[in-house]
Scaffold this active site. Structure first.
Site, PDB file in Angstrom:
ATOM      1  N   CYS A  43       0.886  -1.203   0.040  1.00  0.00           N
ATOM      2  CA  CYS A  43      -0.025   0.000  -0.166  1.00  0.00           C
ATOM      3  C   CYS A  43       1.028   1.180   0.106  1.00  0.00           C
ATOM      4  O   CYS A  43       1.545   1.748   0.731  1.00  0.00           O
ATOM      5  CB  CYS A  43      -0.922   0.122   1.204  1.00  0.00           C
ATOM      6  SG  CYS A  43      -1.867   1.543   1.629  1.00  0.00           S
ATOM      7  N   CYS A  46      -0.057   3.723   2.581  1.00  0.00           N
ATOM      8  CA  CYS A  46       0.293   3.483   3.825  1.00  0.00           C
ATOM      9  C   CYS A  46       1.759   4.088   4.239  1.00  0.00           C
ATOM     10  O   CYS A  46       1.802   4.199   5.267  1.00  0.00           O
ATOM     11  CB  CYS A  46       0.091   1.939   4.370  1.00  0.00           C
ATOM     12  SG  CYS A  46      -1.464   1.326   3.902  1.00  0.00           S
TER      13      CYS A  46
END
Length: 299
Positions: A43, A46
């Site tokens: 991700c 993230c």
């Protein structure tokens, strides 16, 4: 005088899984606020959010940061109804208290973590002391107000309300340099708080008052002799405000606006708005006099 430790610090979040979620999150949140960031190695957002969370959380002694890899902990993610990553939850007393999804700017993360810090277990209740100090300060009873705010700070040194009240007491006592020194000692985040910005405005007004050459008694005499001497009213308002007579000061400016609202490029109105900011927009006198100002300008 702050929960803030060091804005340049950061710390590694605790890895959480099914084996330790009860101890690291649920049980731990009975002693401090616990933030859980759901993430995944693949991700990109993230990776953007993680260092921001670490930086902000490192400022607070009563906030714990944890992380859960959804690839390794799909059951936990499903139980928390995590639909995308990053997703962040804040836990207080075993229950989710707040949260957000997606990478967020540092300003939003700051607000989120600050809110959780205030909700964290064990936060002292100083509301009675704050009320006592605010009431005393509104009556210009600065000694009583100072004592109340100092007591509040001894219990809860991080309270922005108590810090602001303490500085306002210094200003009301004419100790402008001391007030400025206290503000300079605050960290950048605290200085940016709206309540501290209002205090800065109050200090600016007080310094302006100190520059007025004539004292209030002489200025009052000038206004009595010539009620339309709007410059005298302006100087009198600043001098009165600096001496703690805020309501009288604002009344002088309202009278000036009533006589000539456009005098000297709306100077009286500009000064009155500065007074409003200095006192804070929730101050009862500000609320009352703002209505009067509107009636004079739009009647």
């Amino acid at each position: 005088m702050s929960l803030l430790i060091d804005e340049n610090n950061s710390f590694a979040p605790v890895d959480v899984n099914a084996a330790n979620i009860m101890s690291e999150v649920i049980e731990a949140s009975s002693e401090q606020a616990v933030i859980v960031q759901f993430w995944a190695p693949w991700c990109g957002p993230c990776k953007q959010l993680a260092p921001v969370l670490e930086k902000v959380c490192a400022k607070y002694k009563n906030v714990k940061l944890t992380k859960i890899n959804i690839d390794d902990n799909q059951e936990i993610a499903a139980q928390m109804r995590v639909q995308s990553v990053p997703t962040v939850f804040g836990f207080v007393n075993g229950q989710p208290a707040d949260g957000f999804a997606g990478a967020q700017p540092e300003s939003v993360v700051n607000q989120f973590v600050e809110k959780l810090s205030k909700l964290a277990p064990g936060q002292p209740d100083i509301s009675a002391l704050l009320d006592e100090g605010t009431a005393a300060l509104s009556k210009n009873e600065t000694i009583i107000a100072m004592e109340a705010f100092q007591k509040a700070l001894s219990v809860f040194p991080e309270s922005e309300e108590a810090i602001a009240g303490f500085i306002r007491c210094l200003i009301a006592q004419g100790e402008n340099d001391e007030a400025a020194a206290v503000i300079e000692q605050l960290d950048d985040d605290m200085q940016k708080k709206p309540i501290i910005q209002d205090v800065l405005a109050a200090l600016a007004v007080a310094k302006k008052g100190a520059d007025v050459a004539l004292d209030p008694i002489e200025l009052e005499g000038k206004v009595r002799l010539n009620p339309k001497d709007l410059q005298a009213r302006q100087d009198l308002a600043i001098a009165l405000f600096a001496s703690g007579k805020q309501t009288d000061a604002m009344s002088q400016l309202l009278e000036s606006i009533k006589i000539d609202p456009s005098w000297n490029e709306n100077k009286a109105q500009t000064q009155l708005l500065e007074f409003f900011t200095a006192l804070g927009h929730t101050h009862p006198d500000v609320i009352k006099l703002r209505r009067k100002l509107s009636s004079y300008l739009f009647s």
